[in-house]
Every structure is written in structure tokens, then in C-alpha cells.
Design a protein around this motif. Structure first.
Motif, PDB file in Angstrom:
ATOM      1  N   CYS A 117       0.838  -1.196   0.000  1.00 44.79           N
ATOM      2  CA  CYS A 117       0.000   0.000   0.000  1.00 44.79           C
ATOM      3  C   CYS A 117       0.878   1.253   0.000  1.00 44.79           C
ATOM      4  N   GLU A 118       1.916   1.249   0.802  1.00 43.20           N
ATOM      5  CA  GLU A 118       2.838   2.391   0.854  1.00 43.20           C
ATOM      6  C   GLU A 118       3.544   2.586  -0.483  1.00 43.20           C
ATOM      7  N   GLY A 132       2.164   5.528  -7.352  1.00 40.31           N
ATOM      8  CA  GLY A 132       0.877   5.707  -8.010  1.00 40.31           C
ATOM      9  C   GLY A 132       0.728   6.990  -8.799  1.00 40.31           C
ATOM     10  N   GLU A 133       1.418   8.029  -8.417  1.00 37.78           N
ATOM     11  CA  GLU A 133       1.277   9.322  -9.086  1.00 37.78           C
ATOM     12  C   GLU A 133       2.289   9.529 -10.205  1.00 37.78           C
ATOM     13  N   MET A 134       3.179   8.576 -10.411  1.00 40.05           N
ATOM     14  CA  MET A 134       4.231   8.746 -11.416  1.00 40.05           C
ATOM     15  C   MET A 134       3.700   8.553 -12.821  1.00 40.05           C
ATOM     16  N   ALA A 135       4.225   9.369 -13.736  1.00 41.59           N
ATOM     17  CA  ALA A 135       3.914   9.201 -15.157  1.00 41.59           C
ATOM     18  C   ALA A 135       4.646   7.968 -15.674  1.00 41.59           C
ATOM     19  N   GLN A 136       4.111   7.374 -16.739  1.00 37.95           N
ATOM     20  CA  GLN A 136       4.665   6.137 -17.311  1.00 37.95           C
ATOM     21  C   GLN A 136       6.174   6.237 -17.609  1.00 37.95           C
ATOM     22  N   LEU A 144       7.227  -2.219  -8.513  1.00 39.11           N
ATOM     23  CA  LEU A 144       7.394  -1.342  -9.675  1.00 39.11           C
ATOM     24  C   LEU A 144       6.923  -2.025 -10.960  1.00 39.11           C
ATOM     25  N   ILE A 145       7.330  -3.272 -11.141  1.00 38.47           N
ATOM     26  CA  ILE A 145       6.936  -4.011 -12.351  1.00 38.47           C
ATOM     27  C   ILE A 145       5.421  -4.208 -12.376  1.00 38.47           C
ATOM     28  N   ASP A 146       4.835  -4.536 -11.235  1.00 33.89           N
ATOM     29  CA  ASP A 146       3.375  -4.675 -11.167  1.00 33.89           C
ATOM     30  C   ASP A 146       2.692  -3.370 -11.554  1.00 33.89           C
ATOM     31  N   ARG A 147       3.195  -2.277 -11.041  1.00 29.17           N
ATOM     32  CA  ARG A 147       2.601  -0.958 -11.331  1.00 29.17           C
ATOM     33  C   ARG A 147       2.776  -0.591 -12.805  1.00 29.17           C
ATOM     34  N   LEU A 148       3.958  -0.862 -13.344  1.00 19.12           N
ATOM     35  CA  LEU A 148       4.258  -0.547 -14.747  1.00 19.12           C
ATOM     36  C   LEU A 148       3.460  -1.430 -15.699  1.00 19.12           C
ATOM     37  N   GLY A 149       3.292  -2.699 -15.321  1.00 16.96           N
ATOM     38  CA  GLY A 149       2.519  -3.619 -16.137  1.00 16.96           C
ATOM     39  C   GLY A 149       3.348  -4.481 -17.072  1.00 16.96           C
ATOM     40  N   TYR A 150       4.649  -4.273 -17.086  1.00 21.34           N
ATOM     41  CA  TYR A 150       5.541  -5.061 -17.903  1.00 21.34           C
ATOM     42  C   TYR A 150       6.974  -4.888 -17.394  1.00 21.34           C
TER      43      TYR A 150
END
Length: 106
Positions: free
Chosen positions: A16-17, A23-27, A93-99
Motif C-alpha cells: 500500500c505504501e 501511483g502518481e508517477m507518469a509512465q 514497480l513491475i506490477d505498477r508498470l505492467g511489464y
């Protein structure tokens, strides 16, 4: 009674942290950060393996004093903890990025 709910685990709070931070970072920014994290993770793997090999060699050798073996054990333990921490961050990070981004040489 103990709960088996994953939301109660320390890792759930960490996730969560990390989501809050990333969460607010651009791609493009997230991709650059992930590439840097991959490089740091790879370096931590190499350091942990080097520390392990030094510890194993000291344990096998009779010329190594107990203090040196204990120090190498401490160094190896620290390297392993650092490696695991980097792995958690990288996974988030990878989960958030999606790849998994391609890491340029160098």
C-alpha cells in the motif's frame, strides 16, 4: 484466533505504501525508475552471491579465525536482506508498470 487475511500482513502495508509512492508517477518516469531498480537488483544479487561464496570459503578453511567467519556471516546476512528488500520494491514497480522494461546495456 489468528487471521489468514493477507491484508493483515506486513507486506500488505508495504504494498500500500509503495502504491502510494509510485501511483502518481507518469509512465516514462516509472519506467526509468524500474530500469534503475532492475540494475540495482542485479547488483544486489551479485553482492549477495559474493558474500555467500566468501562465507562458504571461510567456513571450509581452517586458517580462518572464528571472528572472521562471524563477520562474513553478518555481511552475507545483510546482503541477503538488502537483496530481498530490493526484490520487493522491484516487484511492486513491475506490477505498477505492467511489464518488464528492456534494460539498456551500460
Amino acid at each position: 484466533m489468528a487471521s489468514n487475511n493477507d491484508d493483515d500482513s506486513p507486506g500488505a502495508g508495504l504494498s500500500c505504501e509503495l502504491e502510494h509512492i509510485f501511483g502518481e508517477m507518469a509512465q516514462p518516469e516509472l519506467e526509468r525508475l524500474t530500469i534503475d531498480a532492475i540494475r540495482e537488483y542485479r547488483a544486489s544479487v551479485a553482492l549477495a552471491e559474493t558474500a555467500r561464496l566468501q562465507r562458504v570459503a571461510a567456513e571450509a578453511g581452517t586458517a580462518s579465525c572464528p571472528e572472521r567467519r562471524a563477520e562474513l556471516q553478518r555481511i552475507h546476512g545483510h546482503a541477503e536482506i538488502e537483496h530481498r528488500a530490493r526484490q520487493l520494491v522491484l516487484s511492486s514497480l513491475i506490477d505498477r508498470l505492467g511489464y518488464v522494461p528492456k534494460v539498456p546495456a551500460g
